[in-house]
Write an enzyme that holds these catalytic residues in place. Structure first.
Site, PDB file in Angstrom:
ATOM      1  N   GLY A  11     -69.558 -88.139 -85.773  1.00 35.96           N
ATOM      2  CA  GLY A  11     -70.016 -87.076 -86.678  1.00 35.96           C
ATOM      3  C   GLY A  11     -68.853 -86.232 -87.171  1.00 35.96           C
ATOM      4  NE  ARG A  81     -72.404 -91.499 -84.672  1.00 33.65           N
ATOM      5  CZ  ARG A  81     -72.720 -90.424 -85.388  1.00 33.65           C
ATOM      6  NH1 ARG A  81     -73.238 -90.551 -86.593  1.00 33.65           N
ATOM      7  NH2 ARG A  81     -72.540 -89.210 -84.910  1.00 33.65           N
ATOM      8  CG  ASP A 112     -68.404 -86.792 -74.647  1.00 28.70           C
ATOM      9  OD1 ASP A 112     -67.221 -86.458 -74.451  1.00 28.70           O
ATOM     10  OD2 ASP A 112     -69.380 -86.207 -74.140  1.00 28.70           O
ATOM     11  CB  THR A 134     -68.363 -82.734 -81.925  1.00 29.30           C
ATOM     12  OG1 THR A 134     -69.747 -82.368 -81.914  1.00 29.30           O
ATOM     13  CG2 THR A 134     -67.783 -82.370 -80.576  1.00 29.30           C
ATOM     14  CG  ASP A 136     -73.499 -81.135 -81.795  1.00 31.51           C
ATOM     15  OD1 ASP A 136     -73.812 -80.391 -82.737  1.00 31.51           O
ATOM     16  OD2 ASP A 136     -73.856 -82.322 -81.713  1.00 31.51           O
ATOM     17  CG  ASP A 138     -71.689 -82.626 -77.738  1.00 35.64           C
ATOM     18  OD1 ASP A 138     -70.560 -82.629 -78.265  1.00 35.64           O
ATOM     19  OD2 ASP A 138     -72.564 -83.463 -78.024  1.00 35.64           O
ATOM     20  NE  ARG A 180     -79.189 -86.420 -82.686  1.00 41.59           N
ATOM     21  CZ  ARG A 180     -80.348 -86.406 -83.330  1.00 41.59           C
ATOM     22  NH1 ARG A 180     -81.464 -86.584 -82.667  1.00 41.59           N
ATOM     23  NH2 ARG A 180     -80.394 -86.234 -84.634  1.00 41.59           N
TER      24      ARG A 180
HETATM   25  P1  ADP Z   1     -69.078 -89.133 -81.328  1.00 43.23           P
HETATM   26  O1  ADP Z   1     -67.665 -89.598 -81.222  1.00 43.23           O
HETATM   27  O2  ADP Z   1     -69.226 -88.046 -82.327  1.00 43.23           O
HETATM   28  O3  ADP Z   1     -69.681 -88.857 -79.969  1.00 43.23           O
HETATM   29  P2  ADP Z   1     -70.529 -91.690 -81.451  1.00 43.23           P
HETATM   30  O4  ADP Z   1     -71.143 -91.548 -80.111  1.00 43.23           O
HETATM   31  O5  ADP Z   1     -71.374 -92.204 -82.544  1.00 43.23           O
HETATM   32  O6  ADP Z   1     -69.916 -90.315 -82.006  1.00 43.23           O
HETATM   33  O7  ADP Z   1     -69.236 -92.636 -81.281  1.00 43.23           O
HETATM   34  C1  ADP Z   1     -68.405 -92.908 -82.373  1.00 43.23           C
HETATM   35  C2  ADP Z   1     -67.899 -94.318 -82.275  1.00 43.23           C
HETATM   36  O8  ADP Z   1     -67.142 -94.482 -81.074  1.00 43.23           O
HETATM   37  C3  ADP Z   1     -68.954 -95.416 -82.195  1.00 43.23           C
HETATM   38  O9  ADP Z   1     -69.477 -95.775 -83.436  1.00 43.23           O
HETATM   39  C4  ADP Z   1     -68.168 -96.554 -81.589  1.00 43.23           C
HETATM   40  O10 ADP Z   1     -67.335 -97.165 -82.547  1.00 43.23           O
HETATM   41  C5  ADP Z   1     -67.287 -95.815 -80.599  1.00 43.23           C
HETATM   42  N1  ADP Z   1     -67.934 -95.833 -79.283  1.00 43.23           N
HETATM   43  C6  ADP Z   1     -68.957 -95.069 -78.856  1.00 43.23           C
HETATM   44  N2  ADP Z   1     -69.313 -95.374 -77.594  1.00 43.23           N
HETATM   45  C7  ADP Z   1     -68.493 -96.374 -77.209  1.00 43.23           C
HETATM   46  C8  ADP Z   1     -68.342 -97.143 -76.013  1.00 43.23           C
HETATM   47  N3  ADP Z   1     -69.128 -96.930 -74.959  1.00 43.23           N
HETATM   48  N4  ADP Z   1     -67.373 -98.087 -75.990  1.00 43.23           N
HETATM   49  C9  ADP Z   1     -66.575 -98.297 -77.053  1.00 43.23           C
HETATM   50  N5  ADP Z   1     -66.681 -97.626 -78.202  1.00 43.23           N
HETATM   51  C10 ADP Z   1     -67.608 -96.662 -78.294  1.00 43.23           C
END
Ligand code: ADP
Length: 328
Positions: A11, A81, A112, A134, A136, A138, A180
């Site tokens: 995000g 993502r 995260d 982010t 949030d 979080d 969220r």
């Molecule tokens: P944020 O970074 O804001 O928490 P996401 O959870 O959507 O957003 O994660 C962003 C991107 O990071 C995902 O689309 C994916 O490419 C990568 N990612 C997320 N979780 C994992 C994971 N467990 N292992 C490897 N890559 C991950």
């Protein structure tokens, strides 16, 4: 380390541009070449650098290519993502792309999820440093994430506007804000706007609790009310309907949504982003990867990514109690 990459993932958040600027300028001042990777981890997997008809996924960033962005919301590198990056095949493609471009280290600005990806890529030989970006807030390893302050100020300004119209019509305004996984935006928006009730996952406030608080407040002569809800704890329109039914106060629901992700970053976000970006590149230039940088009471800190992902963050119940004690 002589060649590093930078990307924004997950995000988006206001202040990501200020972080990119800090990474690029710090890297160049240390004699590094800095490459911008577009659309999160997708840029490392697609690598359309040699396809002239399509915008390149990986571009060299100069001192001047990050001019005039410190004050802009969004991210000039785009964010996305990337499902494929969660699998070994995606990670291997990304590693091969880094090797092809001579990328030895990578700064990942995101949440995260993005840090999990950064840990996976670090384990495969590309030194990654995460920067918490982010709205949030979080992320447990840091007190503060880029974008949080701007988002809270945007939410506060919008709730102030809703208050004007609620006051004019003796109404209750029920506002859903973002967050969220965490109720920090709701908590701070609620306290800063004098909300009669704040609903978050952590507080567990029910519609019945809100109705009781409004009824008690009505006895003090108050005619208009603000209720702030965190996304994911219920439906604002339904809560508004319940309030109207049980208190007789005409109620309206508003969902603020993505407007909270945009706008020019505040002082706090620009300064935080500049400091985090600078520190991330310092780590890489010292050959240190698999780290996340953040703040502990305004001091810069960094942790092993896996350790950071295991940490937990406390909800500020004392602030919640202050808000509830003075909003009646
Ligand atoms: P944020 O970074 O804001 O928490 P996401 O959870 O959507 O957003 O994660 C962003 C991107 O990071 C995902 O689309 C994916 O490419 C990568 N990612 C997320 N979780 C994992 C994971 N467990 N292992 C490897 N890559 C991950």
């Amino acid at each position: 380390m002589k060649r590093i990459g930078v990307l924004t993932s997950g995000g988006d958040a206001p202040g990501m541009n200020a972080a990119i600027r800090a990474v690029v300028r710090t890297g160049i001042s240390k004699g590094m070449t800095v490459l911008g990777v577009r659309r999160g981890y997708n840029g490392l997997i697609l690598d359309r650098t040699e396809t002239p008809e399509i915008e390149a996924d990986i571009v060299e960033l100069s001192v001047r290519s990050v001019s005039d962005i410190i004050q802009r919301g969004g991210t000039l590198l785009y964010s996305a993502r990337c499902q494929e990056f969660r699998y070994e095949s995606g990670l291997q493609k990304a590693k091969a792309t880094c090797e092809r471009h001579g990328i030895e280290g990578l700064v990942v600005i995101g949440g995260d999820g993005s840090f999990r990806g950064a840990a996976d890529l670090s384990a495969r030989g590309i030194a990654c440093v995460g920067i918490p970006g982010t709205i949030d807030n979080d992320i447990a390893m840091t007190d503060y994430t880029i974008g949080y302050d701007t988002a809270m100020n945007t939410a506060m300004e919008l709730v102030d506007k809703l208050r004007d119209t609620a006051q004019s019509h003796d109404r209750c305004t029920v506002v859903e804000v973002m967050g969220r996984n965490a109720g920090y935006i709701a908590l701070n928006t609620g306290v800063s706007c004098g909300a009669t009730a704040i609903l978050t996952r952590e507080t567990g406030t029910s519609a019945e609790d809100v109705i009781t608080r409004i009824k008690n407040t009505q006895t003090t002569g108050k005619h208009h009310f603000i209720v702030v809800m965190c996304e994911g704890v219920g439906n604002a329109a339904e809560v508004a309907k319940e309030i109207e039914k049980h208190t007789g106060v005409e109620s309206r629901a508003s969902v603020l949504g993505h407007v909270q992700r945009g706008g020019s970053p505040t002082v706090r976000d620009r300064v935080a982003a500049s400091r985090l970006g600078h520190r991330a590149v310092e780590l890489l230039s010292n050959g240190i990867g698999n780290r996340v940088v953040g703040f502990d009471r305004n001091e810069l800190v960094d942790f092993d990514i896996q350790d950071a992902l295991r940490m937990t963050k406390e909800f500020d119940f004392s602030l919640y109690n202050v808000g509830m004690d003075i909003s009646f």
